[in-house]
Design an enzyme around this catalytic site. Sequence first.
Site, PDB file in Angstrom:
ATOM      1  N   CYS A   1       0.941  -1.449   0.155  1.00  0.00           N
ATOM      2  CA  CYS A   1      -0.026  -0.099   0.055  1.00  0.00           C
ATOM      3  C   CYS A   1       1.032   1.520   0.109  1.00  0.00           C
ATOM      4  CB  CYS A   1      -1.146   0.416   1.342  1.00  0.00           C
ATOM      5  SG  CYS A   1      -1.815   1.537   1.868  1.00  0.00           S
ATOM      6  N   PRO A   2       0.415   1.886  -1.212  1.00  0.00           N
ATOM      7  CA  PRO A   2      -0.641   2.108  -1.682  1.00  0.00           C
ATOM      8  C   PRO A   2      -0.755   2.004  -3.056  1.00  0.00           C
ATOM      9  CG  PRO A   2       0.519   4.245  -2.116  1.00  0.00           C
ATOM     10  CD  PRO A   2       1.406   3.266  -0.628  1.00  0.00           C
TER      11      PRO A   2
END
Length: 78
Positions: free
Chosen positions: A16-17
């Site tokens: 992430c992200p």
Amino acid sequence: MTAEFDADLDVRGLNCPLPVLKTKKELVPLAPGTVLRVRATDPHSVIDFTAFCDKTGHDLVAHREDEGVYTFYVRKAG
């Protein structure tokens, strides 16, 4: 369970992200209604993809997890 898809994106190994950011970029040139299959290994990606689709209007057609690989089928809004 598998779904039909038109394009494929492999973001396994990214956290992430990055999976969502790369998905967003991959969706740009695709025609509305196109289904993109995304394979990821980040366990947080389930929450990320759900939120991404809710915010952008894309349709999370299906998702599944198999031995640590999360597969998402995202239909581009249009």
